[in-house]
Motif scaffolding. Sequence first.
Motif, PDB file in Angstrom:
ATOM      1  N   PHE A  65      -2.543  10.276  -9.893  1.00 36.17           N
ATOM      2  CA  PHE A  65      -3.435   9.013  -9.389  1.00 36.17           C
ATOM      3  C   PHE A  65      -4.752   9.919  -9.082  1.00 36.17           C
ATOM      4  CE2 PHE A  65      -1.313   5.454 -10.557  1.00 36.17           C
ATOM      5  CZ  PHE A  65       0.577   5.632 -10.120  1.00 36.17           C
ATOM      6  N   TYR A 123      -8.104   8.526  -6.610  1.00 37.98           N
ATOM      7  CA  TYR A 123      -8.678   7.250  -6.388  1.00 37.98           C
ATOM      8  C   TYR A 123     -10.058   7.587  -5.513  1.00 37.98           C
ATOM      9  CZ  TYR A 123      -4.786   3.813  -6.359  1.00 37.98           C
ATOM     10  OH  TYR A 123      -3.626   3.066  -6.955  1.00 37.98           O
ATOM     11  N   GLY A 179     -18.067   2.442   2.359  1.00 39.72           N
ATOM     12  CA  GLY A 179     -17.864   1.061   3.013  1.00 39.72           C
ATOM     13  C   GLY A 179     -17.498   0.325   2.100  1.00 39.72           C
ATOM     14  N   GLU A 180     -16.325   0.294   1.158  1.00 44.47           N
ATOM     15  CA  GLU A 180     -15.701  -0.466   0.764  1.00 44.47           C
ATOM     16  C   GLU A 180     -14.236   0.327   0.104  1.00 44.47           C
ATOM     17  OE1 GLU A 180     -19.678  -0.485  -2.914  1.00 44.47           O
ATOM     18  OE2 GLU A 180     -17.426  -0.106  -3.476  1.00 44.47           O
ATOM     19  N   GLY A 181     -13.266  -0.388  -0.367  1.00 39.44           N
ATOM     20  CA  GLY A 181     -12.145   0.096  -0.433  1.00 39.44           C
ATOM     21  C   GLY A 181     -11.564   1.113  -1.851  1.00 39.44           C
ATOM     22  N   LEU A 182     -10.582   1.229  -1.737  1.00 42.48           N
ATOM     23  CA  LEU A 182     -10.501   2.321  -2.706  1.00 42.48           C
ATOM     24  C   LEU A 182     -10.254   1.860  -4.311  1.00 42.48           C
ATOM     25  CD1 LEU A 182      -9.045   3.995   0.037  1.00 42.48           C
ATOM     26  CD2 LEU A 182      -6.954   4.570  -1.657  1.00 42.48           C
ATOM     27  N   LYS A 184      -5.265   8.183 -13.497  1.00 43.83           N
ATOM     28  CA  LYS A 184      -4.073   8.343 -13.560  1.00 43.83           C
ATOM     29  C   LYS A 184      -3.553   9.310 -14.740  1.00 43.83           C
ATOM     30  CE  LYS A 184      -2.673   4.186 -15.677  1.00 43.83           C
ATOM     31  NZ  LYS A 184      -1.193   2.905 -15.624  1.00 43.83           N
ATOM     32  N   LEU A 208       3.072   4.361  -2.261  1.00 40.51           N
ATOM     33  CA  LEU A 208       1.887   5.647  -3.434  1.00 40.51           C
ATOM     34  C   LEU A 208       2.327   6.701  -2.158  1.00 40.51           C
ATOM     35  CD1 LEU A 208      -1.304   3.730  -4.644  1.00 40.51           C
ATOM     36  CD2 LEU A 208      -0.121   5.086  -5.899  1.00 40.51           C
ATOM     37  N   PHE A 224      -0.456   9.492  -0.402  1.00 40.57           N
ATOM     38  CA  PHE A 224      -1.717  10.238  -0.625  1.00 40.57           C
ATOM     39  C   PHE A 224      -2.071  11.711   0.333  1.00 40.57           C
ATOM     40  CE2 PHE A 224      -3.974   6.578  -2.684  1.00 40.57           C
ATOM     41  CZ  PHE A 224      -3.380   5.723  -2.061  1.00 40.57           C
ATOM     42  N   PHE A 276       1.125  -3.948   0.004  1.00 39.79           N
ATOM     43  CA  PHE A 276       1.038  -2.704   1.049  1.00 39.79           C
ATOM     44  C   PHE A 276       0.345  -2.997   2.331  1.00 39.79           C
ATOM     45  CE2 PHE A 276       4.226  -0.968  -2.237  1.00 39.79           C
ATOM     46  CZ  PHE A 276       3.612  -1.198  -3.204  1.00 39.79           C
ATOM     47  N   TYR A 320      -1.983  -0.294   5.012  1.00 43.41           N
ATOM     48  CA  TYR A 320      -1.626   0.577   5.243  1.00 43.41           C
ATOM     49  C   TYR A 320      -2.614   0.790   6.232  1.00 43.41           C
ATOM     50  CZ  TYR A 320      -0.400   2.078   0.465  1.00 43.41           C
ATOM     51  OH  TYR A 320       0.246   2.059  -1.105  1.00 43.41           O
ATOM     52  N   GLN A 350      -5.305   3.625   8.077  1.00 41.11           N
ATOM     53  CA  GLN A 350      -6.306   5.256   7.657  1.00 41.11           C
ATOM     54  C   GLN A 350      -7.198   5.390   9.347  1.00 41.11           C
ATOM     55  OE1 GLN A 350      -9.468   4.406   4.772  1.00 41.11           O
ATOM     56  NE2 GLN A 350      -9.072   7.133   4.859  1.00 41.11           N
ATOM     57  N   LEU A 389      -3.972   7.916   3.946  1.00 41.30           N
ATOM     58  CA  LEU A 389      -3.900   6.710   4.376  1.00 41.30           C
ATOM     59  C   LEU A 389      -2.627   7.231   4.387  1.00 41.30           C
ATOM     60  CD1 LEU A 389      -6.385   6.141   1.966  1.00 41.30           C
ATOM     61  CD2 LEU A 389      -5.157   3.531   1.682  1.00 41.30           C
ATOM     62  N   LEU A 417       1.078   4.552   4.293  1.00 38.97           N
ATOM     63  CA  LEU A 417       2.110   3.655   4.284  1.00 38.97           C
ATOM     64  C   LEU A 417       2.777   3.111   5.310  1.00 38.97           C
ATOM     65  CD1 LEU A 417       2.436   1.350   2.604  1.00 38.97           C
ATOM     66  CD2 LEU A 417       4.423   2.608   2.030  1.00 38.97           C
ATOM     67  N   PHE A 450      -8.766   2.057  11.042  1.00 36.24           N
ATOM     68  CA  PHE A 450      -8.900   1.033   9.653  1.00 36.24           C
ATOM     69  C   PHE A 450      -7.856   0.989   8.956  1.00 36.24           C
ATOM     70  CE2 PHE A 450     -12.013  -0.317   7.289  1.00 36.24           C
ATOM     71  CZ  PHE A 450     -11.802   0.149   5.674  1.00 36.24           C
ATOM     72  N   ILE A 490      -5.713  -1.288   6.245  1.00 34.71           N
ATOM     73  CA  ILE A 490      -6.438  -1.559   4.485  1.00 34.71           C
ATOM     74  C   ILE A 490      -4.553  -1.855   3.515  1.00 34.71           C
ATOM     75  CG2 ILE A 490      -6.610  -0.177   2.001  1.00 34.71           C
ATOM     76  CD1 ILE A 490      -7.915   1.816   3.994  1.00 34.71           C
ATOM     77  N   ARG A 515       0.520  -5.658  -5.858  1.00 35.38           N
ATOM     78  CA  ARG A 515       0.147  -5.218  -7.268  1.00 35.38           C
ATOM     79  C   ARG A 515       0.571  -6.818  -7.801  1.00 35.38           C
ATOM     80  NH1 ARG A 515       5.415  -1.052  -6.842  1.00 35.38           N
ATOM     81  NH2 ARG A 515       6.186  -3.002  -7.079  1.00 35.38           N
ATOM     82  N   LYS A 532       0.577  -1.909 -17.058  1.00 37.80           N
ATOM     83  CA  LYS A 532      -0.484  -2.451 -15.260  1.00 37.80           C
ATOM     84  C   LYS A 532       1.422  -2.409 -13.901  1.00 37.80           C
ATOM     85  CE  LYS A 532      -5.283  -1.322 -17.193  1.00 37.80           C
ATOM     86  NZ  LYS A 532      -6.779  -1.539 -15.966  1.00 37.80           N
ATOM     87  N   TYR A 564       2.090  -1.562 -12.199  1.00 35.39           N
ATOM     88  CA  TYR A 564       3.318  -0.626 -10.430  1.00 35.39           C
ATOM     89  C   TYR A 564       1.328  -0.600 -10.209  1.00 35.39           C
ATOM     90  CZ  TYR A 564       7.506  -1.308 -11.202  1.00 35.39           C
ATOM     91  OH  TYR A 564       9.554  -1.500 -11.881  1.00 35.39           O
ATOM     92  N   GLU A 565       0.381  -0.911 -10.583  1.00 33.08           N
ATOM     93  CA  GLU A 565      -0.733  -0.257 -10.292  1.00 33.08           C
ATOM     94  C   GLU A 565      -1.389  -0.613  -8.912  1.00 33.08           C
ATOM     95  OE1 GLU A 565      -3.569   1.177 -13.636  1.00 33.08           O
ATOM     96  OE2 GLU A 565      -4.239   0.029 -12.328  1.00 33.08           O
ATOM     97  N   GLN A 566      -2.286  -0.376  -8.177  1.00 30.48           N
ATOM     98  CA  GLN A 566      -1.856  -1.522  -6.941  1.00 30.48           C
ATOM     99  C   GLN A 566      -3.056  -1.261  -6.698  1.00 30.48           C
ATOM    100  OE1 GLN A 566      -0.219   0.527  -2.688  1.00 30.48           O
ATOM    101  NE2 GLN A 566       0.862   1.638  -3.478  1.00 30.48           N
ATOM    102  N   PHE A 603      -6.532  -2.388  -3.748  1.00 28.86           N
ATOM    103  CA  PHE A 603      -6.371  -2.274  -2.780  1.00 28.86           C
ATOM    104  C   PHE A 603      -8.164  -2.766  -2.493  1.00 28.86           C
ATOM    105  CE2 PHE A 603      -4.672   1.675  -1.481  1.00 28.86           C
ATOM    106  CZ  PHE A 603      -3.881   2.035  -2.617  1.00 28.86           C
ATOM    107  N   GLY A 604      -8.180  -3.984  -1.509  1.00 26.69           N
ATOM    108  CA  GLY A 604      -8.733  -4.741  -0.433  1.00 26.69           C
ATOM    109  C   GLY A 604      -9.718  -3.552   0.278  1.00 26.69           C
ATOM    110  N   PRO A 605     -10.867  -4.472   0.932  1.00 27.10           N
ATOM    111  CA  PRO A 605     -12.165  -3.470   1.374  1.00 27.10           C
ATOM    112  C   PRO A 605     -11.766  -2.247   2.646  1.00 27.10           C
ATOM    113  CG  PRO A 605     -12.580  -5.370   1.870  1.00 27.10           C
ATOM    114  CD  PRO A 605     -11.469  -5.135   0.603  1.00 27.10           C
TER     115      PRO A 605
END
Lengths: 117, 119
Positions: free
Chosen positions: A34, A36, A41-44, A49, A105, A107, B34, B36, B38, B44, B46, B91, B93, B97, B104, B106-108, B110-112
């Motif tokens: 993947f 990303y 200021g934003e999420g991933l 992919k 994941l 990274f 999940f 994370y 950072q 990131l 986990l 930070f 995060i 899923r 999809k 298994y795609e994740q 993400f929150g901000p």
Amino acid sequence: GNSVTQMEGPVTLSEEAFLTINCTYTATGYPSLFWYVQYPGEGLQLLLKATKADDKGSNKGFEATYRKETTSFHLEKGSVQVSDSAVYFCALSDPPGGSSNTGKLIFGQGTTLQVKP
Amino acid sequence: GAVVSQHPSWVICKSGTSVKIECRSLDFQATTMFWYRQFPKQSLMLMATSNEGSKATYEQGVEKDKFLINHASLTLSTLTVTSAHPEDSSFYICSARDPFRTGKAYEQYFGPGTRLTVT
């Protein structure tokens, strides 16, 4: 264990320049790969992919090809824009149905891209 | 679709206190979330995998008694940092899923993120 290595940044380019961000991985089996993107200021957000060898993921002008022989998934874009300035993360995950199928994941360290007008 | 929110977006707390961070899937049901962490200019890492209705699975080196995770519903997971110390500043995060999303699962998403500063 599985790992992802990205080229160090920041990468600074002029608008309309060609972009390459290198990503290599170490993994057992056949992971999904993947890219990303994290805007300030934003999420991933998932950019693109690929789930098997020779697959090419593409989105918003970005492309990356899953190269099993070189264990690479380099991100490219032919002409970057100022709005592409962000942090880009390469990642891998266990494939669905794999023996360690957790979907976790892993990274890379992220590469900051700065595009100047 | 597939929107994940976090609350608060930033928090400052004093050393020794606890702080709770919420992660919500707004338009889908997330059986797995999940968490994370950072650090500045780093990737990131986990911390744990949270499954609805069961105990979270923590990654090696993450203190489960310090980082309490609860996933009581299909749309909400919480991370509580107990007895926070300055080294917990980071930070945080979350991702989720959607197992029912065709192709999809298994795609994740993400929150901000939540910026925690412990003074």
